[in-house]
Design a protein around this motif. Structure first.
Motif, PDB file in Angstrom:
ATOM      1  N   GLN A   1       0.761  -1.247  -0.018  1.00 56.11           N
ATOM      2  CA  GLN A   1      -0.060   0.025   0.185  1.00 56.11           C
ATOM      3  C   GLN A   1       0.953   1.287  -0.062  1.00 56.11           C
ATOM      4  O   GLN A   1       1.706   1.391   0.865  1.00 56.11           O
ATOM      5  N   VAL A   2       0.747   2.325  -1.191  1.00 58.50           N
ATOM      6  CA  VAL A   2       1.516   3.239  -0.899  1.00 58.50           C
ATOM      7  C   VAL A   2       0.830   4.361  -0.402  1.00 58.50           C
ATOM      8  O   VAL A   2      -0.563   4.618  -0.542  1.00 58.50           O
ATOM      9  N   GLN A   3       1.226   5.163   0.300  1.00 63.79           N
ATOM     10  CA  GLN A   3       0.771   6.375   0.954  1.00 63.79           C
ATOM     11  C   GLN A   3       1.521   7.679   1.007  1.00 63.79           C
ATOM     12  O   GLN A   3       2.717   7.579   0.794  1.00 63.79           O
ATOM     13  N   LEU A   4       0.978   8.809   1.011  1.00 63.83           N
ATOM     14  CA  LEU A   4       1.494   9.940   1.183  1.00 63.83           C
ATOM     15  C   LEU A   4       0.922  10.785   2.470  1.00 63.83           C
ATOM     16  O   LEU A   4      -0.215  10.842   2.382  1.00 63.83           O
ATOM     17  N   VAL A   5       1.926  10.871   3.392  1.00 63.44           N
ATOM     18  CA  VAL A   5       1.301  11.312   4.543  1.00 63.44           C
ATOM     19  C   VAL A   5       2.079  12.772   4.910  1.00 63.44           C
ATOM     20  O   VAL A   5       3.397  13.003   4.911  1.00 63.44           O
ATOM     21  N   GLU A   6       0.872  13.640   5.136  1.00 61.69           N
ATOM     22  CA  GLU A   6       1.319  14.979   5.352  1.00 61.69           C
ATOM     23  C   GLU A   6       1.362  15.345   6.699  1.00 61.69           C
ATOM     24  O   GLU A   6       0.773  14.818   7.387  1.00 61.69           O
ATOM     25  N   SER A   7       2.313  16.423   6.949  1.00 67.82           N
ATOM     26  CA  SER A   7       2.248  16.955   8.529  1.00 67.82           C
ATOM     27  C   SER A   7       2.681  18.398   8.564  1.00 67.82           C
ATOM     28  O   SER A   7       2.949  18.854   7.339  1.00 67.82           O
ATOM     29  N   GLY A   8       2.296  19.338   9.540  1.00 68.24           N
ATOM     30  CA  GLY A   8       2.680  20.543   9.365  1.00 68.24           C
ATOM     31  C   GLY A   8       1.713  21.508   9.394  1.00 68.24           C
ATOM     32  O   GLY A   8       2.170  22.917   9.579  1.00 68.24           O
ATOM     33  N   GLY A   9       0.550  21.167   9.119  1.00 72.69           N
ATOM     34  CA  GLY A   9      -0.511  22.408   9.088  1.00 72.69           C
ATOM     35  C   GLY A   9      -0.884  23.000  10.490  1.00 72.69           C
ATOM     36  O   GLY A   9      -0.282  22.303  11.479  1.00 72.69           O
ATOM     37  N   ILE A  28       7.586   1.449  -3.709  1.00 78.63           N
ATOM     38  CA  ILE A  28       7.685   2.640  -4.767  1.00 78.63           C
ATOM     39  C   ILE A  28       8.890   2.414  -5.377  1.00 78.63           C
ATOM     40  O   ILE A  28      10.183   2.203  -4.994  1.00 78.63           O
ATOM     41  N   PHE A  29       8.863   2.404  -6.818  1.00 80.33           N
ATOM     42  CA  PHE A  29       9.973   2.073  -7.823  1.00 80.33           C
ATOM     43  C   PHE A  29      10.741   3.329  -8.013  1.00 80.33           C
ATOM     44  O   PHE A  29      11.932   3.424  -7.709  1.00 80.33           O
ATOM     45  N   SER A  30       9.983   4.319  -8.348  1.00 81.11           N
ATOM     46  CA  SER A  30      10.505   5.867  -8.507  1.00 81.11           C
ATOM     47  C   SER A  30       9.336   6.855  -8.483  1.00 81.11           C
ATOM     48  O   SER A  30       8.310   6.576  -8.751  1.00 81.11           O
ATOM     49  N   ASN A  96       0.991  15.963  -3.688  1.00 81.51           N
ATOM     50  CA  ASN A  96       0.911  15.284  -5.012  1.00 81.51           C
ATOM     51  C   ASN A  96       2.206  14.472  -5.237  1.00 81.51           C
ATOM     52  O   ASN A  96       3.505  15.272  -5.150  1.00 81.51           O
ATOM     53  N   ALA A  97       2.182  13.071  -5.776  1.00 80.57           N
ATOM     54  CA  ALA A  97       3.687  12.839  -6.433  1.00 80.57           C
ATOM     55  C   ALA A  97       3.295  11.730  -7.597  1.00 80.57           C
ATOM     56  O   ALA A  97       2.275  11.150  -7.582  1.00 80.57           O
ATOM     57  N   VAL A  98       4.027  12.112  -8.378  1.00 82.03           N
ATOM     58  CA  VAL A  98       3.732  11.134  -9.746  1.00 82.03           C
ATOM     59  C   VAL A  98       5.070  10.004  -9.339  1.00 82.03           C
ATOM     60  O   VAL A  98       6.082  10.146  -9.408  1.00 82.03           O
ATOM     61  N   MET A  99       4.555   9.022  -9.208  1.00 83.55           N
ATOM     62  CA  MET A  99       5.381   7.818  -8.924  1.00 83.55           C
ATOM     63  C   MET A  99       5.254   6.509  -9.953  1.00 83.55           C
ATOM     64  O   MET A  99       4.089   6.306 -10.625  1.00 83.55           O
ATOM     65  N   ARG A 100       6.112   5.614 -10.086  1.00 85.65           N
ATOM     66  CA  ARG A 100       5.937   4.421 -10.576  1.00 85.65           C
ATOM     67  C   ARG A 100       6.176   3.460  -9.558  1.00 85.65           C
ATOM     68  O   ARG A 100       7.167   3.546  -8.725  1.00 85.65           O
ATOM     69  N   LEU A 101       5.076   2.286  -9.658  1.00 82.68           N
ATOM     70  CA  LEU A 101       5.180   1.487  -8.326  1.00 82.68           C
ATOM     71  C   LEU A 101       6.365   0.111  -8.934  1.00 82.68           C
ATOM     72  O   LEU A 101       6.808  -0.780  -8.041  1.00 82.68           O
TER      73      LEU A 101
END
Length: 121
Positions: A1-9, A28-30, A96-101
């Motif tokens: 499972q790929v996640q983007l976790v934000e913090s700092g707001g 994540i590959f890249s 946002n991230a543009v990723m290749r798994l």
């Protein structure tokens, strides 16, 4: 499972500063481009800043000179340093991230859950 976790707001007074972080985790590959978008109530989501894997940056005119985007490729993390904050910067900020798994898969867009930034006195 790929996640983007934000913090700092959070809540900050006009003229103040905040630093947002977003870490990508999972298999994540890249990662290609990474960026920050924001959406204020009643408005469309808009690009705030973006950064390529090589470090080239792009900013919305409204934040140029006040916000700085950076990334740590070793940590799969992107940052947004926000200075001289204004009332109109109030919004939910999305990573946002543009990723290749996998090596042979396509690049796709991935989004964080959003973090609220409120600029108010």
């Amino acid at each position: 499972q790929v996640q983007l976790v934000e913090s700092g707001g959070g809540l900050v007074q006009p003229g103040g500063s905040l630093r947002l972080s977003c870490a990508a985790s999972g298999s994540i590959f890249s990662i290609n481009d990474m960026g920050w978008y924001r959406q204020a109530p009643g408005k469309q989501r808009e690009l705030v800043a973006a950064i390529t894997s090589g470090g080239s940056t792009n900013y919305a005119d409204s934040v140029k000179g006040r916000f700085t985007i950076s990334r740590d490729n070793a940590k799969n993390t992107v940052y947004l340093q926000m200075n001289s904050l204004k009332h109109e910067d109030t919004a939910v900020y999305y990573c946002n991230a543009v990723m290749r798994l996998r090596r042979n898969s396509d690049y796709n867009d991935y989004w964080g859950q959003g973090t609220q930034v409120t600029v108010s006195s």
